[in-house]
Design an enzyme around this catalytic site. Structure first.
Site, PDB file in Angstrom:
ATOM      1  N   GLN A 117       0.824  -1.213   0.000  1.00 61.70           N
ATOM      2  CA  GLN A 117       0.000   0.000   0.000  1.00 61.70           C
ATOM      3  C   GLN A 117       0.861   1.267   0.000  1.00 61.70           C
ATOM      4  OE1 GLN A 117      -3.595  -0.859   0.573  1.00 61.70           O
ATOM      5  NE2 GLN A 117      -3.896   1.126  -0.403  1.00 61.70           N
ATOM      6  N   LYS A 132      -2.745  -0.963   6.659  1.00 61.59           N
ATOM      7  CA  LYS A 132      -3.733  -2.006   6.348  1.00 61.59           C
ATOM      8  C   LYS A 132      -4.171  -2.639   7.657  1.00 61.59           C
ATOM      9  CE  LYS A 132      -5.694  -4.084   2.786  1.00 61.59           C
ATOM     10  NZ  LYS A 132      -6.069  -3.558   1.458  1.00 61.59           N
ATOM     11  N   ASP A 172     -11.980  -3.925   2.129  1.00 63.65           N
ATOM     12  CA  ASP A 172     -11.147  -4.882   1.377  1.00 63.65           C
ATOM     13  C   ASP A 172     -11.960  -6.177   1.382  1.00 63.65           C
ATOM     14  OD1 ASP A 172      -8.169  -5.235   0.277  1.00 63.65           O
ATOM     15  OD2 ASP A 172      -8.595  -7.055   1.398  1.00 63.65           O
TER      16      ASP A 172
HETATM   17  P1  NDP Z   1     -14.680  -9.008  -1.792  1.00 64.14           P
HETATM   18  O1  NDP Z   1     -14.765  -9.550  -0.439  1.00 64.14           O
HETATM   19  O2  NDP Z   1     -15.719  -8.062  -2.273  1.00 64.14           O
HETATM   20  O3  NDP Z   1     -14.575 -10.185  -2.850  1.00 64.14           O
HETATM   21  C1  NDP Z   1     -13.546 -11.126  -2.789  1.00 64.14           C
HETATM   22  C2  NDP Z   1     -13.787 -12.183  -3.836  1.00 64.14           C
HETATM   23  O4  NDP Z   1     -12.639 -13.005  -3.932  1.00 64.14           O
HETATM   24  C3  NDP Z   1     -14.954 -13.099  -3.501  1.00 64.14           C
HETATM   25  O5  NDP Z   1     -15.521 -13.555  -4.697  1.00 64.14           O
HETATM   26  C4  NDP Z   1     -14.260 -14.224  -2.747  1.00 64.14           C
HETATM   27  O6  NDP Z   1     -14.952 -15.458  -2.790  1.00 64.14           O
HETATM   28  C5  NDP Z   1     -12.964 -14.339  -3.506  1.00 64.14           C
HETATM   29  N1  NDP Z   1     -11.925 -14.841  -2.596  1.00 64.14           N
HETATM   30  C6  NDP Z   1     -11.421 -14.228  -1.511  1.00 64.14           C
HETATM   31  N2  NDP Z   1     -10.523 -14.998  -0.891  1.00 64.14           N
HETATM   32  C7  NDP Z   1     -10.463 -16.125  -1.615  1.00 64.14           C
HETATM   33  C8  NDP Z   1      -9.705 -17.301  -1.494  1.00 64.14           C
HETATM   34  N3  NDP Z   1      -8.821 -17.470  -0.489  1.00 64.14           N
HETATM   35  N4  NDP Z   1      -9.895 -18.265  -2.437  1.00 64.14           N
HETATM   36  C9  NDP Z   1     -10.768 -18.078  -3.444  1.00 64.14           C
HETATM   37  N5  NDP Z   1     -11.521 -16.990  -3.602  1.00 64.14           N
HETATM   38  C10 NDP Z   1     -11.367 -16.019  -2.705  1.00 64.14           C
HETATM   39  O7  NDP Z   1     -13.216  -8.301  -1.894  1.00 64.14           O
HETATM   40  P2  NDP Z   1     -12.704  -7.224  -2.935  1.00 64.14           P
HETATM   41  O8  NDP Z   1     -13.320  -7.443  -4.248  1.00 64.14           O
HETATM   42  O9  NDP Z   1     -12.791  -5.896  -2.275  1.00 64.14           O
HETATM   43  O10 NDP Z   1     -11.140  -7.567  -2.989  1.00 64.14           O
HETATM   44  C11 NDP Z   1     -10.600  -8.488  -3.937  1.00 64.14           C
HETATM   45  C12 NDP Z   1      -9.105  -8.241  -4.065  1.00 64.14           C
HETATM   46  O11 NDP Z   1      -8.873  -6.891  -4.516  1.00 64.14           O
HETATM   47  C13 NDP Z   1      -8.278  -8.376  -2.778  1.00 64.14           C
HETATM   48  O12 NDP Z   1      -6.996  -8.872  -3.109  1.00 64.14           O
HETATM   49  C14 NDP Z   1      -8.147  -6.940  -2.307  1.00 64.14           C
HETATM   50  O13 NDP Z   1      -7.018  -6.758  -1.473  1.00 64.14           O
HETATM   51  C15 NDP Z   1      -7.974  -6.228  -3.630  1.00 64.14           C
HETATM   52  N6  NDP Z   1      -8.258  -4.807  -3.633  1.00 64.14           N
HETATM   53  C16 NDP Z   1      -9.488  -4.339  -3.236  1.00 64.14           C
HETATM   54  C17 NDP Z   1      -9.747  -2.991  -3.260  1.00 64.14           C
HETATM   55  C18 NDP Z   1     -11.099  -2.448  -2.948  1.00 64.14           C
HETATM   56  O14 NDP Z   1     -11.303  -1.244  -3.188  1.00 64.14           O
HETATM   57  N7  NDP Z   1     -12.053  -3.226  -2.473  1.00 64.14           N
HETATM   58  C19 NDP Z   1      -8.700  -2.020  -3.627  1.00 64.14           C
HETATM   59  C20 NDP Z   1      -7.488  -2.621  -4.125  1.00 64.14           C
HETATM   60  C21 NDP Z   1      -7.288  -3.964  -4.088  1.00 64.14           C
HETATM   61  P3  NDP Z   1     -15.615 -16.045  -1.442  1.00 64.14           P
HETATM   62  O15 NDP Z   1     -16.770 -15.143  -1.167  1.00 64.14           O
HETATM   63  O16 NDP Z   1     -15.982 -17.439  -1.774  1.00 64.14           O
HETATM   64  O17 NDP Z   1     -14.550 -15.947  -0.371  1.00 64.14           O
END
Ligand code: NDP
Length: 452
Positions: A117, A132, A172
């Protein structure tokens, strides 16, 4: 004058020390390697960085907080989770970075995210430091009331460490609009302050910015488009594979579709969906954002064009573009080899560190344009900083204005990475460009502010 190879061996020595001083934190080691392995050219050219112990200071968080989060489930049973906030670097502004609620969260995971970050936030050009936080709490299957009680307990400790000029968390994995609402409510109750700039990702109508939910996914697509433009191509007509089905994935698919690409997949931890007609966003949003269901429900309700593949790798689906948007290390060397065999042109990281180092190497060697998360997914934190600006001014901007600012920031990040890579003899290497450009900005601020 120190040579690049002498500098690299000093950095390698430091990496060994980092591993010894931070045992059992493989994700943090990985993130530190990824950055320090690209810094030799800039550190060799600017000896004052090494002389001021700057890199040793940069890899040590300014502050790390770990705390107990007790809460009661709907059956009245007391549960205990662990809370974290790592305040990594505030040379450029208040600590800024999301909160992750996921059972895999531990100190090493939060430190890797906080370290990334720092550079990401520097690349936005805005005044935000790096931090974070999160918890090993798993919101899946929990009722709204349970999530609320957990968030209230979490904030009952966290509130004393954050503030609009100190540390500004956001969402996140596992932390979206619902959780930010409960967290903000408890902060306001405890402090008796309407301090809207203390959290970002707030609801519209009570301090949230338009386009914040969309910003990470939209920004990543704009970054991918900029990489393609460098190669004389655009998004129109390209097929894209996207992993995840949360905030980042949904708005990645939305922007891809708007710009004429065909996003054919989404996934969650149960498996993935392929929809040859392109993902139907209304249906996906209904299942994921309203019903909080699993992706197999999408395939069941979509009809003949879609199928659900339990387990398996979404990267097996042939495509021109890949946008990993779920979690760290989800795209490994085998997956990268499959993508290359299937003719992928660009991989752009919506998630943080989703591509393993071996996979990054393979993709770059094969000539695939590779956009690292700290550049490609910086749109989310950038619009969070714009939310803070609106909060300070007690105003709210139109969606069009925020989107325009986001587009300008993503273009500028792409240009900065591209030009920095060229300046350091690594043309087309966005990893080197992003690391060095982010590092230079933070390092110069740290130098100016003395040994603290
Ligand atoms: P959400 O919680 O909205 O969505 C996460 C998604 O990823 C879900 O579909 C989840 O599935 C899947 N997922 C998470 N962990 C796992 C795992 N261990 N194995 C398989 N699938 C997994 O999170 P975000 O969309 O906010 O974040 C997604 C990524 O983007 C992360 O790496 C985050 O750090 C990054 N990010 C997010 C930002 C934001 O603004 N939100 C900014 C910059 C980066 P399930 O529900 O089955 O766990």
């Amino acid at each position: 004058m120190t040579t690049r190879s002498e500098t690299q061996s000093t950095l390698d020595h430091l990496l060994t020390e980092i591993e010894l001083r931070n045992p059992a934190q493989p994700e943090f080691h990985q993130a530190a390697h990824e950055v320090l392995e690209t810094l030799a050219p800039v550190v060799a050219a600017r000896p004052e960085y090494a002389e001021s112990g700057l890199i040793e200071r940069l890899v040590e968080p300014e502050r790390q907080v770990m705390f107990r989060v007790p809460w009661q489930d709907d059956q009245g049973r007391v549960r205990v989770n662990r809370g974290f906030r790592v305040e990594f670097n505030s040379a450029l502004g208040p600590y800024k970075g999301g909160l992750r609620f996921h059972p895999s969260v531990n100190l090493g995971v939060i430190k890797f995210l906080g370290f990334e970050q720092i550079f990401k936030n520097a690349l936005t050009g805005l005044g935000i430091g790096g931090g974070k936080g999160g918890s090993d709490f798993d919101p899946h299957g929990r009722s709204d009331a349970e999530v609320m009680r957990f968030c209230q307990s979490f904030m009952t400790e966290l509130y004393r460490h954050i503030g609009e000029h100190t540390d500004v968390p956001a969402g996140d994995i596992g932390v979206g609009g619902r959780e930010i609402g409960y967290l903000f409510g408890q902060y306001r109750r405890i402090t008796n302050r309407w301090e809207s700039g203390v959290l970002t990702g707030k609801g519209q109508g009570w301090g949230g910015s338009l386009i914040r939910p969309e910003a990470t996914g939209y920004g990543n697509v704009l970054f991918a488009a900029a990489m393609l433009r460098e190669r004389g191509e655009d998004l129109e007509g390209q097929t894209a594979v996207v992993s995840g089905s949360g905030n980042v994935a949904i708005y990645t698919i939305e922007k891809l579709t708007a710009l004429g690409a065909n996003a054919v997949t989404c996934s969650d931890s149960s498996g993935y969906v392929v929809d040859e007609k392109g993902i139907d966003l209304d249906l996906l949003k209904q299942i994921k954002e309203v019903e909080r269901g699993r992706v197999d429900a999408y395939a069941e309700r979509r009809g003949a064009s879609a199928r659900f593949v339990p387990g398996g790798s979404v990267w097996d689906v042939p495509a021109d573009l890949a946008l990993p948007s779920a979690t760290q290390n989800e795209l490994d060397e085998n997956a990268a080899a499959t993508l290359v065999r299937n003719g992928v042109k660009a991989v752009s990281e919506g998630a943080n560190m989703p591509t393993t180092p071996e996979a990054v190497h393979l993709l770059q060697k094969a000539g695939v344009a590779f956009g690292p998360g700290k550049a490609a997914n910086a749109g989310g934190v950038a619009v969070s900083a714009l939310e803070m600006a609106q909060n300070h001014a007690r105003t709210s901007w139109t969606a069009a204005r925020v989107e325009e600012e986001l587009a300008d920031i993503m273009t500028s990040i792409h240009t900065t990475c591209h030009e920095t890579a060229e300046r350091y003899d690594a043309p087309g290497d966005y990893v080197t460009g992003a690391n060095i450009a982010g590092f230079e900005r933070v390092a110069d601020a740290m130098l100016a502010q003395g040994v603290i």
